[in-house]
Scaffold this active site. Structure first.
Site, short mmCIF file in Angstrom:
data_model
loop_
_atom_site.label_atom_id
_atom_site.label_comp_id
_atom_site.label_asym_id
_atom_site.label_seq_id
_atom_site.Cartn_x
_atom_site.Cartn_y
_atom_site.Cartn_z
CG HIS A 56 -2.06 0.94 1.09
ND1 HIS A 56 -1.96 2.28 1.38
CD2 HIS A 56 -3.33 0.73 0.65
CE1 HIS A 56 -3.13 2.85 1.13
NE2 HIS A 56 -3.98 1.94 0.68
CG ASP A 64 -8.21 -4.55 -3.04
OD1 ASP A 64 -9.44 -4.38 -3.00
OD2 ASP A 64 -7.41 -3.66 -3.38
N1 COA Z 1 4.35 -7.52 -4.47
C1 COA Z 1 5.70 -7.56 -4.59
N2 COA Z 1 6.49 -6.50 -4.36
C2 COA Z 1 5.89 -5.36 -3.98
C3 COA Z 1 4.50 -5.26 -3.82
C4 COA Z 1 3.73 -6.39 -4.08
N3 COA Z 1 2.40 -6.37 -3.96
N4 COA Z 1 4.20 -4.01 -3.42
C5 COA Z 1 5.35 -3.34 -3.35
N5 COA Z 1 6.37 -4.15 -3.69
C6 COA Z 1 7.78 -3.83 -3.73
C7 COA Z 1 8.08 -2.92 -4.91
O1 COA Z 1 8.30 -3.66 -6.09
C8 COA Z 1 9.31 -2.21 -4.44
O2 COA Z 1 10.40 -3.07 -4.58
P1 COA Z 1 11.85 -2.50 -4.99
O3 COA Z 1 12.21 -1.52 -3.91
O4 COA Z 1 12.72 -3.71 -5.03
O5 COA Z 1 11.67 -1.85 -6.31
C9 COA Z 1 9.03 -2.05 -2.95
O6 COA Z 1 8.12 -3.08 -2.59
C10 COA Z 1 8.47 -0.72 -2.56
O7 COA Z 1 7.28 -0.54 -3.23
P2 COA Z 1 6.75 0.87 -3.62
O8 COA Z 1 7.24 1.20 -4.98
O9 COA Z 1 7.11 1.89 -2.59
O10 COA Z 1 5.21 0.62 -3.63
P3 COA Z 1 4.17 1.66 -4.17
O11 COA Z 1 3.79 2.54 -3.06
O12 COA Z 1 4.61 2.31 -5.43
O13 COA Z 1 3.00 0.69 -4.60
C11 COA Z 1 1.05 -0.50 -4.65
C12 COA Z 1 1.87 0.51 -3.87
C13 COA Z 1 -0.29 -0.68 -3.95
C14 COA Z 1 0.79 0.03 -6.06
C15 COA Z 1 1.84 -1.83 -4.72
O14 COA Z 1 2.07 -2.28 -3.40
C16 COA Z 1 1.15 -2.86 -5.55
O15 COA Z 1 1.26 -2.85 -6.77
N6 COA Z 1 0.40 -3.80 -4.90
C17 COA Z 1 -0.30 -4.82 -5.61
C18 COA Z 1 -1.60 -4.29 -6.16
C19 COA Z 1 -2.60 -4.05 -5.05
O16 COA Z 1 -2.82 -4.90 -4.21
N7 COA Z 1 -3.26 -2.90 -5.13
C20 COA Z 1 -4.28 -2.51 -4.18
C21 COA Z 1 -3.78 -1.41 -3.31
S1 COA Z 1 -4.91 -1.07 -2.01
#
Ligand code: COA
Length: 342
Positions: free
Chosen positions: A230, A281
């Site tokens: 998140h 979710d």
């Molecule tokens: N699975 C695997 N790795 C994940 C991840 C996940 N669900 N969520 C974050 N990461 C990893 C990123 O790849 C990143 O890795 P890196 O540093 O090696 O590049 C690290 O964790 C930090 O992530 P970050 O870029 O700060 O996350 P974000 O804030 O940009 O993304 C989301 C947030 C929600 C978009 C992301 O967690 C995601 O795509 N989740 C899956 C989709 C989801 O469940 N969405 C509903 C949200 S309520």
């Protein structure tokens, strides 16, 4: 609105929470009764909309169908001027009442299932689940599970779809346009669409001995594990425990804990090895699976709930509007000197 979300789950119904979002305070018993009555009276869709669904190809994503449905309902509203007008709350409540009928029956029609019209004698959650399943459903534990998920999904600050709704409202476009912007934004798998993608993951993991390897392989390939992570919650999503406990209790009662066991494997690896926690979710998808809801309807159900939060934000935007127009950091070519030669 000043309440802890888990207190709202414990002490209110989704209808009370919806009233809170539309009206800024929780209802008195008589206000709640009047609100429920308005909602029940507004559930029906025009026959022309049912006819329209027959012409939409069955491969169409239900979120696109919802955008069509909302846009169609906008054409039926003869008082829909651009921008701020005092009717927004009335429009919002009428649309709120129609979304479950839209979600359930567009899906039913497009999949050659008989229409299941709304039943004004049922509560919001009972009616919604009955229309989705095509049979009257009043099981209190099942409707409580759906109702609680709707409370948890209702509002969440400046998430992407709410922001999209506010940007659209800030141009003084109409209420329905703001809602369709939000629906299009919620559709994406990094936002609301994640609840459907969770089911793809759980289906892939469907053998406990393979489950851990599948998650680790995905992580090694830098794939996102849907339903985890998140932007704001770095140490866990406060909405998860409530719905997970309710769903697990029902799964145990029905002897259907298989998905929860797979989910626990994913959670353990993600938390212990990556420090990434499940978001709402993840348990919501497992709850909807337990309720026998077709997977393509998971995100549209999210719309039914989040429409309350979107509407509260749109009304707030109209009340004190200023165009939302972010700047951007220019990283293009340096300014050209002299006259352009085309
Ligand atoms: N699975 C695997 N790795 C994940 C991840 C996940 N669900 N969520 C974050 N990461 C990893 C990123 O790849 C990143 O890795 P890196 O540093 O090696 O590049 C690290 O964790 C930090 O992530 P970050 O870029 O700060 O996350 P974000 O804030 O940009 O993304 C989301 C947030 C929600 C978009 C992301 O967690 C995601 O795509 N989740 C899956 C989709 C989801 O469940 N969405 C509903 C949200 S309520």
């Amino acid at each position: 609105r000043g309440y802890n979300i888990n207190d709202l789950c414990k002490h209110t119904s989704f209808m009370q929470t919806a009233y809170l979002l539309f009206n800024e305070q929780l209802p008195t018993p008589s206000q709640l009764q009047a609100f429920c009555q308005t909602e029940q009276e507004n559930r029906n869709l025009p026959d022309t909309l049912y006819a329209l669904f027959k012409d939409i190809p069955s491969h169409t994503h239900p979120m696109d169908v919802l955008k069509i449905g909302v846009s169609f309902l906008a054409t039926q509203d003869t008082n829909n001027p651009l921008g701020h007008n005092h009717n927004t709350q009335t429009k919002a409540i009428a649309l709120f009442a129609k979304i479950p009928t839209l979600v359930a029956n567009s899906y039913r029609i497009m999949h050659d299932l008989p229409i299941h019209k709304p039943d004004p004698a049922l509560s919001y959650a009972e009616n919604f689940l009955s229309m989705i399943l095509g049979k009257k459903t009043q099981d209190p534990e099942k409707t409580k599970l759906l109702d609680t998920s709707l409370i948890l999904y209702a509002e969440h600050g400046f998430n992407a779809s709410t922001f999209a709704a506010r940007v659209t409202a800030s141009t003084l476009s109409d209420y329905y346009s703001a809602i369709t912007s939000a629906i299009g934004t919620l559709k994406g798998p990094l936002h609301g669409g994640a609840n459907e993608k969770v089911m793809d993951l759980l289906a892939e993991m469907d053998a406990p001995e393979k489950a851990a390897t599948i998650i680790r392989n995905k992580l090694a390939k830098k794939e996102k594990i849907m339903g985890f992570g998140h932007r704001l919650y770095r140490t866990g999503d406060s909405r998860v425990a409530t719905i997970k406990a309710l769903g697990y209790a029902l799964a145990q009662k029905e002897d259907k804990t298989h998905l929860y066991n797979l989910g626990a494997i994913a959670e353990e690896i993600m938390i212990n090895e990556k420090g990434i926690y499940p978001n709402l979710d993840f348990p919501a998808a497992m709850a909807y699976h337990l309720l026998d809801i077709p997977i393509p309807l998971y995100t549209p159900i999210f719309v039914a709930s989040r429409l309350t939060g979107w509407s509260a934000h749109i009304i707030e935007q109209y009340q004190n509007n200023r165009l939302i127009r972010p700047g951007c950091l220019y990283t293009g070519p340096k300014p050209k000197i002299g006259r352009a030669h085309v």
